[in-house]
Design a protein around this motif. Structure first.
Motif, PDB file in Angstrom:
ATOM      1  N   PHE A 397       2.990   9.549   1.566  1.00 29.97           N
ATOM      2  CA  PHE A 397       2.131   8.917   2.568  1.00 29.97           C
ATOM      3  C   PHE A 397       0.672   8.896   2.088  1.00 29.97           C
ATOM      4  N   TRP A 398       0.242   9.982   1.496  1.00 30.80           N
ATOM      5  CA  TRP A 398      -1.124  10.097   0.991  1.00 30.80           C
ATOM      6  C   TRP A 398      -1.401   9.010  -0.047  1.00 30.80           C
ATOM      7  N   PHE A 399      -0.523   8.909  -1.049  1.00 24.28           N
ATOM      8  CA  PHE A 399      -0.749   7.952  -2.135  1.00 24.28           C
ATOM      9  C   PHE A 399      -0.662   6.507  -1.635  1.00 24.28           C
ATOM     10  N   SER A 400       0.352   6.208  -0.839  1.00 25.25           N
ATOM     11  CA  SER A 400       0.580   4.822  -0.425  1.00 25.25           C
ATOM     12  C   SER A 400      -0.600   4.248   0.354  1.00 25.25           C
ATOM     13  N   TRP A 401      -1.133   5.004   1.297  1.00 26.06           N
ATOM     14  CA  TRP A 401      -2.203   4.464   2.124  1.00 26.06           C
ATOM     15  C   TRP A 401      -3.562   4.566   1.438  1.00 26.06           C
ATOM     16  N   THR A 402      -3.698   5.518   0.514  1.00 25.17           N
ATOM     17  CA  THR A 402      -4.922   5.578  -0.279  1.00 25.17           C
ATOM     18  C   THR A 402      -5.058   4.336  -1.158  1.00 25.17           C
ATOM     19  N   VAL A 403      -3.948   3.958  -1.806  1.00 23.08           N
ATOM     20  CA  VAL A 403      -3.952   2.762  -2.646  1.00 23.08           C
ATOM     21  C   VAL A 403      -4.089   1.503  -1.794  1.00 23.08           C
ATOM     22  N   GLU A 404      -3.419   1.486  -0.655  1.00 21.55           N
ATOM     23  CA  GLU A 404      -3.475   0.323   0.229  1.00 21.55           C
ATOM     24  C   GLU A 404      -4.919   0.000   0.627  1.00 21.55           C
ATOM     25  N   TYR A 405      -5.721   1.033   0.892  1.00 16.41           N
ATOM     26  CA  TYR A 405      -7.099   0.814   1.343  1.00 16.41           C
ATOM     27  C   TYR A 405      -8.118   0.945   0.211  1.00 16.41           C
TER      28      TYR A 405
END
Length: 509
Positions: A397-405
Motif C-alpha cells: 500500500f505504501w509503495f503503490s500510493w507513493t508512486v501514484e502521487y
C-alpha cells in the motif's frame, strides 16, 4: 574429502540419519522373529543391512563444519545465480522488443516461461535427486543451463528467444529444487534454520540483484551481453561444483557402499533400508508425484504456497514495471539509477536476514521447551513469519500510493525495504516448516511450494501492466496488498491449529 575409507562391513549400527527404520531390528541389524517365511523372504532377511554407524565419516551429518559450509556456500551460489537469470534482462525489455519488432508483453512472455519452469522443474528434479543423488542432478542441470545461454544470446527472433529462455528456466530450476534438500541432508533439525536462512538469501536475492547487474551492463553494452555474462558466470559455478560439490543424500551414499560391498564379497547380499530395486521409469513415475501430493493433500502447504505465490507474483510484477516507474516523470532515472533502485528490496533482504534468521532456531527451541517437553514441532517455525505477514501489505500500500502521487523517490524506496523484509520473514519460516514436516522428503516438499509460487509468479506479471494502465499504480498494486491482508492471519492460525491439520490430512508418500 569428507568420505574416508573404513571397514564398511562393521558399519551396520543405526545412526541418527535421514534413513528412517520401518521395523524393529535386533542389534546385529537383522529382523527379529517371524519364522513363517518363504525362500524369497529368507534371502531378503539374510541380506546384511548397510547403515551408518555412530561417528561414521561418510554420513553427511558427521562431516566437519568446514566441508558442510563449503557445500552450503556452493548451493547458495547456485541458488543465487540461476534465479538471477529470471530477471537480469528486465531493464532491457523495451530494447529487446524494439530489436525483435514486437511488443513488451510478448518479450515478458519469456520471463513467464522461465519463472514457470522454476516451479515445474523441481517437481521432477527434486524427487530425482532423492533417487539418483543431489550431485549428479546439480551438475547435469548446471551444464545444460550454461549451454542454453548461448542460443539465448544469439536468438535471431522472438520465438527462439522465448523458447531458449523457457528451457533455460527448466534447467535453472535445480537451484530451487535441490538446495533445501542438501541442507536437510547435512544438518540436524535444531541447527538447520540459520543455515537454511543463509541459503534462502540466494533464491530471494537473485531476482533482485539480476536487474541491478542488468542495468549496469545495459548502460554500457547491447542487451545480448546480459546473457553472455550469465553464461560466463554460470560456467564458473559449474566448473567449481564439479570439483567441490559432494553427494549429500544419505541413501545414495549407502547405496554406493552397498555396491562396493557386493563387489568385494561375492555370494553375499546387502541391502539399504528403504531403497528399492524398481526400474528407472517406475522410480520416475512414483517419485515425480510426491511434490504434487504434498501440495494438494496438505492444506497448510497449499495455503502457505499460495502466500509465497502472492509474494512472487508481486515481486515479478513490480520488477517488470520497475524501469517504466523510475525512468518516467517525476523520477526520470537513468538506466544505471534504475538498476540501483533494485538494491532497496535487496537491502531489506539482508538486514532482515541478519535479524530474523538467527532467531528462528531460538524461538523453535524455546517453544519446544515451554510447550512440548523439549520436543519440537514444525509449527514452531512459523511465529516469526507474522512479521512478514504485517510488513507485506503495509509495504505494498505504501509503495503503490507513493508512486501514484509522485512522492519523492526515498519515500517509495523505503517501502521496498519493508517489501524485502517481508519476503525473508515469510520464506525462511515457511521453508523451514516444509523441511521439518517432511524431513525425509524435504526436496519434494520444497518443490511443492516452488511449483505454485513460480506458476503464479510467472503468469500474473503478464496481466499486471494492463491492470495498471487501466486503474493506475495506486489501485493496480493495491490489489496485491488486499490479498496480502486476507492472507495475513495464516501463519498465526497454522501455528495454533497446524498439528491437527497435519494429522487429519496426513500425506501417504
Amino acid at each position: 574429502m569428507p568420505a574416508q575409507q573404513a571397514d564398511e562391513r562393521t558399519r551396520l549400527l543405526r545412526h541418527n540419519s535421514p534413513i528412517n527404520s520401518r521395523n524393529e531390528r535386533a542389534s546385529n541389524g537383522r529382523p527379529n522373529g517371524n519364522t513363517n517365511r518363504n525362500s524369497d523372504d529368507d534371502d531378503e532377511d539374510d541380506a546384511e543391512l548397510v547403515q551408518f554407524e555412530e561417528g561414521d565419516n561418510e554420513n553427511p551429518r558427521n562431516w566437519s563444519l568446514f566441508w558442510k559450509y563449503i557445500q552450503v556456500f556452493l548451493v547458495f551460489i547456485v541458488g543465487l545465480i540461476l534465479p538471477m537469470a529470471s530477471s537480469i534482462w528486465s531493464p532491457g525489455i523495451s530494447e529487446i522488443a524494439s530489436d525483435y519488432n514486437t511488443n513488451n508483453q510478448l518479450v515478458t512472455g519469456s520471463q513467464t516461461g522461465f519463472v514457470c519452469m522454476l516451479g515445474i522443474g523441481p517437481l521432477f528434479f527434486a524427487p530425482m535427486s532423492e533417487t539418483f543423488g543431489r550431485r549428479i542432478v546439480f551438475l547435469v542441470n548446471l551444464t545444460l543451463f550454461t549451454l542454453f545461454q548461448i542460443p539465448t544470446a544469439l536468438a535471431p527472433n522472438i520465438e527462439t528467444f522465448v523458447v531458449m529462455r523457457t528451457l533455460g528456466g527448466l534447467f535453472g530450476s535445480v537451484g530451487v529444487a535441490n538446495g533445501g534438500g542438501s541442507i536437510s541432508d547435512m544438518f540436524e533439525t535444531h541447527e538447520r534454520a540459520t543455515v537454511l536462512g543463509f541459503y534462502l538469501l540466494g533464491p530471494l536475492l537473485g531476482p533482485t540483484l539480476g536487474p541491478f547487474l542488468g542495468g549496469i551492463i545495459l548502460a554500457r553494452f547491447h542487451w545480448r551481453w546480459v546473457f553472455g555474462f550469465t553464461c560466463v558466470i554460470s560456467a564458473v559455478v559449474t566448473f567449481t561444483c564439479f570439483f567441490l560439490l559432494h553427494e549429500t543424500c544419505a541413501p545414495i551414499i549407502l547405496e554406493q557402499r552397498k555396491k562396493k560391498l557386493q563387489n568385494e564379497n561375492e555370494g553375499k547380499s546387502f541391502k539399504v533400508e528403504g531403497q528399492s530395486d524398481m526400474g528407472l521409469m517406475q522410480k520416475i513415475g512414483g517419485n515425480s508425484t510426491r511434490a504434487t501430493k504434498i501440495l494438494f493433500q496438505q492444506p497448510i502447504v497449499l495455503v502457505m504456497s499460495a502466500y509465497q505465490a502472492l509474494v512472487f507474483s508481486t515481486m515479478y510484477s513490480l520488477y517488470t514495471d520497475y524501469s517504466k516507474i523510475w525512468s518516467s516523470p517525476p523520477y526520470n532515472f537513468s538506466k544505471s539509477q534504475v538498476g540501483l533502485s533494485y538494491l532497496a528490496p535487496a537491502t531489506g533482504f539482508v538486514l532482515t536476514a541478519c535479524i530474523i534468521v538467527p532467531f528462528i532456531d531460538r524461538v523453535y527451541n524455546r517453544l519446544a521447551q515451554t510447550h512440548n517437553n523439549g520436543k519440537g514441532k514444525p509449527e514452531y517455525r512459523l511465529p516469526l513469519a507474522n512479521i512478514g505477514a504485517v510488513f507485506l501489505p503495509v509495504s505494498l500500500f505504501w509503495f503503490s500510493w507513493t508512486v501514484e502521487y509522485g512522492k519523492p523517490w526515498p519515500v517509495a524506496l523505503s517501502a521496498m525495504l519493508l517489501f524485502g523484509a517481508s519476503q525473508v520473514s515469510i520464506f525462511n519460516c515457511v521453508q523451514n516448516y516444509y523441511i521439518d514436516a517432511f524431513e525425509s522428503m524435504a526436496a519434494s516438499a520444497l518443490a511443492a511450494g516452488a511449483f505454485l509460487r513460480s506458476i503464479v509468479g510467472g503468469v500474473v506479471p503478464l496481466f499486471t501492466p494492463m491492470l495498471i494502465e487501466q486503474v493506475g499504480y495506486g489501485w493496480g498494486l493495491s490489489v496485491f496488498g488486499i490479498v496480502a491482508t486476507v492472507l495475513m492471519p495464516a501463519p498465526l492460525l497454522f501455528f495454533r491449529y497446524g498439528a491437527r491439520l497435519r494429522e487429519r490430512f496426513a500425506v501417504n508418500l
